[in-house]
Scaffold this active site. Structure first.
Site, PDB file in Angstrom:
ATOM      1  CD  GLU A  26      -2.626   1.630   0.358  1.00 41.43           C
ATOM      2  OE1 GLU A  26      -3.301   1.112  -0.155  1.00 41.43           O
ATOM      3  OE2 GLU A  26      -2.381   2.932   0.119  1.00 41.43           O
ATOM      4  CB  THR A  66     -12.020   4.665  -4.114  1.00 40.99           C
ATOM      5  OG1 THR A  66     -11.178   5.101  -5.098  1.00 40.99           O
ATOM      6  CG2 THR A  66     -13.386   4.653  -4.415  1.00 40.99           C
ATOM      7  CB  SER A 109     -22.483   6.522  -0.818  1.00 44.01           C
ATOM      8  OG  SER A 109     -22.282   7.138  -2.088  1.00 44.01           O
ATOM      9  CB  ILE A 114     -24.674   2.855  -0.135  1.00 47.36           C
ATOM     10  CG1 ILE A 114     -24.806   4.487  -0.094  1.00 47.36           C
ATOM     11  CG2 ILE A 114     -26.049   2.369  -0.760  1.00 47.36           C
ATOM     12  CD1 ILE A 114     -25.892   4.775   1.169  1.00 47.36           C
ATOM     13  CG  HIS A 171     -25.182   0.474  -4.179  1.00 44.67           C
ATOM     14  ND1 HIS A 171     -26.120   1.367  -4.458  1.00 44.67           N
ATOM     15  CD2 HIS A 171     -24.138   0.566  -3.738  1.00 44.67           C
ATOM     16  CE1 HIS A 171     -25.456   2.416  -4.369  1.00 44.67           C
ATOM     17  NE2 HIS A 171     -24.060   2.021  -3.930  1.00 44.67           N
ATOM     18  CE  LYS A 213     -25.820   5.845 -10.793  1.00 39.86           C
ATOM     19  NZ  LYS A 213     -24.630   4.953 -10.273  1.00 39.86           N
ATOM     20  CB  SER A 259     -20.979   3.025  -7.402  1.00 39.36           C
ATOM     21  OG  SER A 259     -22.012   2.659  -6.979  1.00 39.36           O
ATOM     22  CB  CYS A 313     -15.712  20.494  17.622  1.00 37.13           C
ATOM     23  SG  CYS A 313     -14.409  19.407  18.227  1.00 37.13           S
ATOM     24  CB  CYS A 370     -10.113  14.921  20.267  1.00 37.05           C
ATOM     25  SG  CYS A 370     -10.829  14.836  18.351  1.00 37.05           S
TER      26      CYS A 370
END
Lengths: 481, 435
Positions: free
Chosen positions: A31, A40, A45, A47, A49, A253, A340, A439, A444
């Site tokens: 990585e 990414t 989102s 989500i 799906h 979309k 997506s 905040c 923190c």
């Protein structure tokens, strides 16, 4: 010689690593960023799906529906936040009904369970704040919301606990070579390191075309497509219960309005070609578009933004996922073009590719594979009894560091000390939510840095936001005077 | 889990909590507990090492820590118990007993409950972050709230950056422009979206003018450059609708952006309690006793509405302390005659604290505090009660950065409302042109 080298520790790379760790294989993940979940996977989102959107027969459709099913199970096994809140695709004008029916049919073909069209009255009951213009909606009960960070961390930690090594070094070159028996292998260069590996998994997100094209004659091309989002304060979190999509129209979309699994409200994304693969900047026009289009879905859209961000989708020219062994590069496996519903599909892609690779390498399953991973306990979500119990075990669970999200020093220490623990402020933030609140680290930050420094054996000046020169403290006061 | 009982719990040991505690103790309440989340009393004053505090309260100029120490000494002298490093995580109201249930935790006691007859909310406020301002661009390190930068320089002796642009001319931003300069950083400019400053005039003179730091009114940051660390910001002028004017962009190369764009009362607990909130102030609605609509729960200081001077916080908190004491000791049990005055603010006046006054519970004089929403020069501040003009105060200048106040005299108020014959009354505060 490594058995498998995975390029990219996003959700796809980590899901593949986790599935590969079931087998008796020597696996490494490379990585380029300082932590897993930095591309990414950290800016999308969130989500899960249901799977009505992709064209039947595509890889997107197949892995979406399968991935959705897997996440339901994995969220328990790997202990990451997931909620099946259901999705609603809104038709904001009567002409939209036909579009919804098409999606319903498509979803049925894809094997999405429970899809049905709800009429205005029922829709209003399900979502009292839905726009008055909404005529009807497609209801997808298996749609859900997930914490994309902790899903990725869960895969990575479980993979590492089962023997996968993670190297935080960017891959700069791949050579296709043959050994003395004529068997193809790959030589990977990453910084000063050179690693020989029998197989490669290309899970490099927006850079996947670069690595694919290093070894394959049949080229692919990925365009980074920017999606901008606005995240609202938790006081607006209950404004909608379901994820509200807009039926795609000629003009685009649409923008979704969704609760997040942590109780915020989120709007987005836009979809514009990014300047380059690192361009995660937001723009005034983009944020305006998000807010103005989101306001089409609900009445009196809450405008209590606490942060905005942008992520890049890896859009391949063919507009489908590219998954599997490359034709002209044996042992080189692509997981490319994962836009997506990539987050949803990731676990299914992981299972699929791990099986292919294990079969190719004749690898048996390990007997000691442990599929269970425990997440960081959350004081914010715990009952008083659970809180008292945690504090009894470790009094630092009573020491609040992040006031907004109620995150304690106990949780932050856990995040740093666990497998593949956080080494940066962003790493702590995504693992624990310290600094995710209204905040946005204002309070923190200065309390998190010393904990990181202590546990990593560094000075506070060395602690960074996300590595690679993202320092906070620049020396002592008056040192130049 | 343990449970204790207290007459009065004060949530927050900053300037508001300390002054409230001292006042309540002075009125005869002995069974008090201050709960402070930090490791020391004094709140944000501890990092405000500049002077300018106390001119009203002590008639001398003190630094923040010195001002806090005066009150901490009084708390110690009165032997008021306090808990440090302790976080209140929940607050609720027991309908049956009227008690307030405070849920708190710390390292030594674990999680515990306190049943209190009265609670004073004194949690202060927090700074508005970059996200709330919707500033586009990258999200690198080097973007700090002014208070965070202040914590680094003043508490840790560390420099958060060397070449600085400040967005927002709130007082902390102005103070930090001077502080960063003192500590060896270069402050390029202060940009302010509004056509006027959000801070005190004296701070503009002493913190910017004295150091030749330009104040760019009607300007804002429209882009942030730098993937890892801030590399620069683009500042543009804005039109009257606060929209950036194309072509006015100027790029400033810098490594740090400080934000001083407003403070937000920290009312998570008040929300949990279910007290009615004022969307304008971000604090609870309170009556003349600074009591929220939950009986026996009082609020004061920046958790109620953001103040400009700590001296006014102390004054307000002392009133809250006295009122809480009256509640506990049953001193306010006199007959309520049912009269209610609703305060309406209009024509430039944004809100008032309190927002409702029950004349029966009014002290002889009652301070009503508020802010205006724009800069006004040579105007009158007019107050009407039941349609009768109560006050007409000529004002040379009024600005959003400075708190305004009027003082209502009970005898005069009583006289007017007794004439009206109804129980519901209206007091209007507004800005008016001079004739």
């Amino acid at each position: 010689m490594k058995d498998v080298t995975i390029i990219g520790a996003g959700v796809v790379g980590c899901a593949i690593a986790r599935e590969l760790s079931r087998y008796d294989l020597d696996v490494a993940v490379f990585e380029k960023e300082a932590d897993v979940c930095e591309g990414t996977s950290k800016a999308n989102s969130g989500i899960v799906h249901s799977g009505y959107d992709a064209k039947p027969g595509t890889l997107k459709a197949r892995f979406n529906v399968e991935g959705n099913r897997l996440i339901h199970e994995l969220s328990k096994e790997l202990d990451f936040p997931f909620k099946e809140n259901g999705s609603l695709i809104l038709a904001l004008e009567e002409e939209g009904r036909k579009g919804l029916e098409e999606l319903l049919e498509r979803g049925n073909k894809n094997g999405v369970p429970g899809l049905r069209i709800v009429e205005k009255e029922e829709l209003k009951e399900m979502e009292p704040n839905v726009s008055e213009n909404a005529v009807c909606a497609l209801y997808a009960p298996t749609g859900g919301i997930v914490c994309p960070f902790n899903m990725t961390y869960a895969f990575a930690e479980n993979a590492a606990d089962n023997g996968v090594s993670f190297v935080f070094e960017g891959v700069t070159g791949i050579e296709k070579l043959k050994d003395e028996t004529g068997e193809v292998f790959y030589r990977i260069t990453a910084g000063k390191e050179t690693v020989d590996t029998r197989t490669v998994v290309n899970a490099a997100g927006v850079y996947a075309d670069v690595f694919h094209n290093m070894v394959c004659e049949k080229k692919i091309h990925i365009t980074p497509v920017k999606g901008q989002y606005c995240l609202m304060d938790k006081t607006a979190g209950g404004y909608v219960k379901h994820t509200l999509f807009q039926l795609p129209t000629k003009s685009g979309k649409g923008i979704l309005v969704t609760p997040t699994v942590h109780g915020n409200l989120m709007y987005g994304p836009t979809a514009d070609e990014a300047g380059d693969c690192e361009d995660t900047s937001t723009t005034a026009e983009g944020l305006d578009t998000v807010l103005s289009k989101a306001s089409l879905s609900v009445e009196d859209l809450p405008r209590k933004t606490i942060t905005s961000f942008a992520g890049l989708r890896a859009r391949e020219d063919g507009r489908d996922f590219i998954i599997g062994e490359a034709d002209d590069a044996p042992g080189f496996f692509d997981a490319a073009g994962i836009e997506s519903p990539g987050l949803t599909a990731a676990p299914a892609i992981g299972v699929h590719l791990a099986k292919l690779i294990a079969a190719k390498l004749n690898a048996p399953e390990k007997k000691d594979f442990d599929p269970v991973r425990k997440g960081i306990p959350s004081i914010a979500l715990a009952s008083d009894e659970e809180r008292a119990e945690l504090i009894k075990k470790d009094p630092l669970y009573a020491k609040v560091v992040c006031r907004c999200e109620l995150v304690t020093e106990g949780e932050i220490r856990d995040a740093i000390e666990r497998t593949l623990g956080a080494t940066t402020v962003d790493g702590v933030k995504r693992r624990t939510r310290a600094g995710m609140g209204r905040c946005q680290t204002g309070f923190c930050l200065a309390r998190t840095i010393p904990i990181l420094a202590e546990l990593l054996g560094k000075s506070t000046d060395e602690i960074e936001k996300s590595g690679h020169g993202s320092y906070y403290i620049d020396g002592e006061i008056k040192d130049t005077l | 889990m343990s449970e204790i009982k207290k007459d009065l719990v004060i949530i927050g040991g900053g300037p508001a909590g300390l002054a409230a505690a001292v006042s309540a103790a002075g009125e005869g309440v002995k069974d008090i507990l201050i709960i402070e989340r930090d490791i020391r009393l004094g709140g944000i004053l501890n990092q405000c090492i500049h002077n300018g505090f106390g001119l009203h309260t002590f008639k001398e100029e003190l630094t923040g820590p010195e001002y806090a120490d005066r009150y901490i000494d009084m708390v110690r002298k009165e032997q008021i118990p306090y808990m440090l490093d302790t976080m209140v995580v929940d607050l609720s109201f027991d309908e049956k007993t009227g008690e307030k249930i405070v849920t708190a935790m710390n390292k030594t006691e674990g999680l515990f409950y306190v049943r209190a007859r009265a609670v004073i909310l004194a949690m202060g406020c927090r700074e508005r972050p970059r996200g709330a301002l919707n500033i586009p661009g990258f999200r690198p390190s080097g973007i700090y709230s002014a208070g965070t930068a202040q914590y680094y320089t003043n508490m840790e002796g560390k420099l958060p950056g060397r070449k600085v642009v400040i967005l927002g001319s709130g007082d902390i931003g102005l103070i930090m422009a001077r502080r960063m300069t003192y500590e060896g950083a270069k402050v390029l400019c202060v940009a302010e979206l509004q056509p006027y400053s959000g801070g005190l005039k004296r701070n503009i003179v002493q913190c910017l003018d004295d150091f030749d730091i330009p104040l760019l009114l009607s300007h804002t940051v429209v882009d942030i450059k730098g993937k890892r660390r801030v590399e620069g910001v683009t500042i543009a002028e804005v039109d009257e609708n606060k929209k950036p004017i194309p072509g006015s962009e100027v790029f400033y190369e810098c490594d740090t952006l400080l934000l001083s764009c407003g403070l937000i009362p920290e009312n998570e607990l008040t929300d949990k309690l279910g007290a009615k909130m004022n969307p304008v102030t971000g604090g609870a609605f309170v009556n003349e006793s600074l009591e929220t609509d939950v009986p026996g729960v009082f609020a004061c200081g920046n958790v109620l509405h953001v103040h400009d001077l700590v001296d006014y916080v102390s004054g307000e908190a002392a009133a809250a302390g006295k009122n809480a004491a009256d509640h506990i000791l049953g001193k306010n049990a006199q007959e309520n005659d049912g009269n209610v005055i609703n305060i309406k603010t209009e024509n430039g006046v944004r809100y008032s604290v309190p927002s409702v006054v029950r004349p029966a519970y009014m002290p002889d004089t009652l301070t009503v505090r508020f802010r205006v929403g724009n800069e006004y020069r040579d105007k009158n501040l007019s107050v009407y009660l039941d349609g009768k003009q109560l006050m007409k105060l000529p004002k040379r200048i009024m600005a959003p950065g400075e708190m305004e106040q009027i003082i209502l005299v009970k005898s005069k108020v009583s006289e007017i409302i007794s004439e009206s014959g109804v129980k519901e009354h209206e007091l209007i505060i507004r800005v008016e042109d001079k004739e």
